[in-house]
Design a protein around this motif. Structure first.
Motif, short mmCIF file in Angstrom:
data_model
loop_
_atom_site.label_atom_id
_atom_site.label_comp_id
_atom_site.label_asym_id
_atom_site.label_seq_id
_atom_site.Cartn_x
_atom_site.Cartn_y
_atom_site.Cartn_z
N GLY A 151 18.15 29.03 -12.43
CA GLY A 151 17.84 28.24 -13.65
C GLY A 151 16.67 29.12 -14.24
N ALA A 152 15.99 29.88 -13.63
CA ALA A 152 14.94 30.75 -14.31
C ALA A 152 14.72 31.73 -13.20
CB ALA A 152 13.73 29.96 -14.42
N LEU A 153 13.82 32.99 -13.33
CA LEU A 153 13.64 33.79 -12.37
C LEU A 153 12.93 33.12 -11.27
CD1 LEU A 153 12.14 36.78 -14.55
CD2 LEU A 153 14.69 36.64 -13.37
N ASN A 154 12.16 32.03 -11.27
CA ASN A 154 11.81 31.66 -10.19
C ASN A 154 12.29 30.06 -9.73
OD1 ASN A 154 10.61 30.63 -12.78
ND2 ASN A 154 8.86 29.61 -11.66
N THR A 155 13.39 29.75 -10.43
CA THR A 155 14.09 28.69 -10.09
C THR A 155 15.58 29.03 -9.70
OG1 THR A 155 12.95 27.32 -11.72
CG2 THR A 155 14.64 26.38 -10.81
N TYR A 743 20.51 23.44 -16.58
CA TYR A 743 19.83 24.79 -16.76
C TYR A 743 20.39 25.49 -17.56
CZ TYR A 743 16.61 22.77 -12.96
OH TYR A 743 15.82 22.34 -12.20
N PRO A 744 20.40 25.89 -18.94
CA PRO A 744 21.05 26.79 -19.79
C PRO A 744 20.87 28.54 -19.11
CG PRO A 744 19.70 25.39 -21.02
CD PRO A 744 19.22 25.15 -19.61
N GLY A 745 21.88 28.87 -19.12
CA GLY A 745 21.90 30.32 -18.83
C GLY A 745 21.38 31.31 -19.85
#
Length: 761
Positions: A151-155, A743-745
């Protein structure tokens, strides 16, 4: 014969006798560069007269002449070495095109990959380098059976064969190690994405509960292997990368090796503004790996890692926002400016001692620390974690019988507090503001693991394996909240001891076709959040998930080793399935709610189209077919038995075309197709299947004996596909809000970098 001839022959005989008598035996050892595992049956050839000797099962050899030798072993690159002293250590680097022959160390009894009874995958340093070095997901998702949502670098969330898909945030139900240091907490949660990819030389993965020596890893085990310096070589290198969305990364590496000592130190700094609102990211890491061979019997190593991370959290969004404004953050997370601020350090010391040629001891002591502060819209979480542990085992080699027995024990000291988040009481743009304390807990969790495993060679072609694992997990909870709202939760809680056996069989149908099978038991305890009831009380009746894994597979090579093909089919049956039930906005509890059945098929391989001194052209490919079902799952009035397991794609497919040229130009193009994913347990909603294409090209040149350069450019998501890179399953809208599933890529994005390496000696 005259007198002079007699004297001459006598003199020659005396010279030969004393020369032979004066020869000194020179002992040495051949090891894997990445893991220090001994390499048996490596050939050592004296270049002058082609005399050949072979290493024993401990990787040791004896020679009687100094000089230049060529060291060879299938699965490794040939290495020429000049031996001028006693006790040389020869490090061999793996050959990525012959991974089936590489010695794997993840099961602690060193053996080649193609003789393993379980599903193993090896991601080499070349695999890491040919992708972008910022995101683990791009690399892990090329491995069949593994799916990392990002979902993100930390998710992130990693699942192996569907295990862990019920975890809403983060990764659980699998185990991870940094060499011998556990990365999985006593709380059964795992984070590997914070580590620097450029600091790794290899990633070894066990899929399913196929090994008895790692305990609570129902889905499998991921072992991160840090880089090691090459003996008699000192170099320093710097890699700088820039990219879309404000990406900047800089990695500085110092590597130095002496006769029997190596030191590798890496510093990295990664930052990004992020594609989405409230997704800025900043991380600094230091990784240290030192090894010293004291003598033929003793080796010590030191491993350290430090991570300082601050990453904002955009969270998931609803379908309307996903389709029309995917760059947006969830409203409440944007208003509160939610983020995580984490500092984590790991330190481990290992000692290896060879008692005699048949018994080896490996002991590691380790400690880890973590401090985290995470403002969320519904509260603010403050965490402090410290751990101390030991892992020790004996390895025996009795010829046909190889065995290991050992223990792993660590204790987590975990403190966490929650506070009110008063961001709504302040002007827009203020962000999170800490209020009164809501909860205050201190937890002491004990993780104890006893394991054994043995391999017995019935004959040259067939080997059987048996292993046992006994695990005991317990914890004490102290409640210091004293808020008068809920009863005090102080008390001791634990799970029954779990005994997990493993049975394995390998058989060589021919020199090029190896079969394997295994039956194994695994388990995974619930996380702390899964043990909480809706009123915040601990549920003492919650049970660990348990499962049996049945698997058959083959590893084969064809067409004069140009085609490598791995195939496996498995069935994994899970009981006491832990599911997350939503009780409020971004708040969930865990329940044991039934059974699942995971049937799957996995295929991976590599074909060398062209391989000579000037050009290389390879194709890597993998395919995963998932048929994962709820076997018995009733939630209130809803019976979901027979439905597809939520959060896992029905298939994945990867193909990469990789090329290298003699004049330094290299590159690859990777195509990935992800099947549809069930979003809800009712199967009323699925994601759409999507495809991604990534490309990287570079040029590397050796300018002189000391200086090398490498320039590269990469494009991710070349065709700008809109897709959800992570799913929040079973999301529920509150107060009229739409459910936030997506969570958009990232859309199409680029990265470009420059590497310079300077060899000091």
């Amino acid at each position: 014969m005259n007198f002079k001839k007699v004297i001459l022959l006598f003199s020659i005989s005396i010279f030969i006798f004393f020369t032979g008598f004066s020869q000194q035996k020179i002992s040495g050892k051949v090891i894997d560069l990445d893991t220090n595992a001994p390499i048996s049956k490596a050939s050592i050839v004296l270049k002058n007269n082609r005399d050949t000797i072979y290493t024993n099962n401990q990787g040791q050899f004896e020679i009687y002449a100094l000089g230049t030798y060529m060291v060879k072993k299938s699965g490794y690159l040939d290495k020429e070495i000049t031996i001028l002293k006693n006790n040389p250590i020869v490090q061999l680097q793996i050959n990525p095109s012959e991974l089936n022959e590489v010695v794997i160390n993840a099961n602690q009894i060193p053996k080649t990959l193609n003789t393993s009874y379980a599903s193993y995958e090896v991601i080499s340093s070349q695999d890491i380098q040919q992708n972008n070095s910022i995101n683990f997901a791009t690399i892990l998702n090329q491995v069949p059976g593994i799916f990392m949502q990002n979902g993100a670098l930390n998710t992130n969330r990693i699942t192996i064969r569907g295990i862990g898909s019920r975890q809403l945030y983060g990764t659980s139900k699998i185990r991870a190690y940094f060499n011998d240091i556990p990365l999985t907490t006593g709380n059964s949660e795992t984070t590997i994405e914070d580590f620097e990819l450029g600091a790794l030389s290899r990633i070894e993965i066990i899929k399913g509960s196929g090994s008895s020596i790692y305990g609570a890893g129902l889905g499998g085990t991921i072992n991160l292997i840090p880089k090691t310096a090459i003996f008699n070589e000192t170099k320093i290198q710097n890699t700088s990368t820039i990219g879309s969305f404000g990406v900047f990364k800089d990695v500085i590496e110092f590597s130095s090796g002496y006769k029997n000592t190596s030191l590798n130190a890496i510093y990295s700094h990664t930052q990004s503004d992020g594609y989405r609102a409230n997704s800025a990211y900043n991380r600094k890491t230091i990784t240290l790996n030192a090894n010293h061979f004291i003598d033929e019997q003793n080796e010590i190593s030191l491993l350290g890692s430090f991570v300082d991370l601050k990453g904002y959290i955009p969270s998931s969004i609803n379908e309307n926002t996903f389709l029309n404004a995917p760059e947006s953050a969830a409203f409440s997370w944007a208003q509160s400016k939610g983020y995580e601020d984490t500092k984590r350090s790991i330190l481990g010391l290992s000692w290896h001692h060879q008692y005699r040629k048949t018994i080896l001891q490996k002991t590691s002591v380790f400690t880890s620390l973590k401090n985290a502060y995470e403002p969320r819209p519904f509260n603010i979480l403050s965490e402090n974690l410290s751990a101390l542990g030991i892992r020790s085992r004996l390895l025996g080699d009795l010829g046909k019988l190889k065995w290991t027995v050992g223990i792993e024990f660590f204790t987590d000291f975990y403190k966490w507090k929650t506070f009110e988040n008063l961001y709504q009481n302040y002007p827009s743009g203020t962000g999170s503001v800490q209020g009164d304390m809501l909860t205050n807990f201190k937890e002491k969790r004990h993780y104890f693991n006893i394991f054994m495993e043995s391999n017995y060679a019935i004959n040259h072609d067939t080997e059987v394996s048996f292993g046992l694992n006994l695990n005991k997990t317990s914890y004490k909870l102290h409640d210091y909240s004293n808020n008068g709202t809920n009863p005090n939760q102080t008390g001791s809680y634990g799970f029954k001891s779990i005994l997990s056996p493993t049975f394995g069989l390998t058989h060589a149908l021919s020199r090029n076709i190896k079969l394997y099978s295994n039956i194994s038991h695994g388990f995974s305890p619930p996380t702390t959040t899964e043990t909480l009831l809706p009123d915040g009380l601990i549920n003492p009746d919650i049970k660990p998930e348990t499962g049996w894994n049945l698997e058959i597979g083959s590893r084969s090579v064809f067409f004069n080793n140009r085609l490598r093909l791995n195939v496996s089919a498995f069935q994994l049956n899970i009981s006491n399935l832990l599911v997350a039930k939503r009780t409020g906005n971004d708040e969930y509890i865990g329940l044991n709610a039934g059974k699942t059945q995971h049937n799957g098929f996995e295929l991976s391989g590599n074909f060398q189209w062209l391989k000579n001194k000037n050009y290389k052209l390879n194709t890597d490919f993998s395919y995963t077919l998932n048929h994962f079902k709820f076997k018995d799952y009733v939630d209130g009035d809803n019976d979901y038995s027979g439905n597809d397991l939520t959060g896992v794609p029905n298939h994945t497919f990867n193909m990469s075309l990789i090329f290298n040229t003699a004049f330094g130009i290299y590159g690859n193009i990777n195509f990935q197709n992800i099947g549809s994913i069930p979003i809800t347990d009712s199967n009323s909603l699925y994601t759409s299947s999507y495809s991604l294409t990534h490309f990287k090209v570079g040029w590397q040149k050796k300018l002189n004996k000391k200086l090398n350069i490498n320039i590269f450019l990469g494009l991710n998501n070349i065709f700008d596909t809109a897709y959800a890179s992570q799913i929040l399953i079973n999301a529920t809208g509150f107060n009229g809000a739409l459910p936030r599933y997506y969570y958009p890529g990232n859309p199409i994005n680029y990265y470009s970098g420059f590497n310079v390496t300077y060899n000091i000696n």
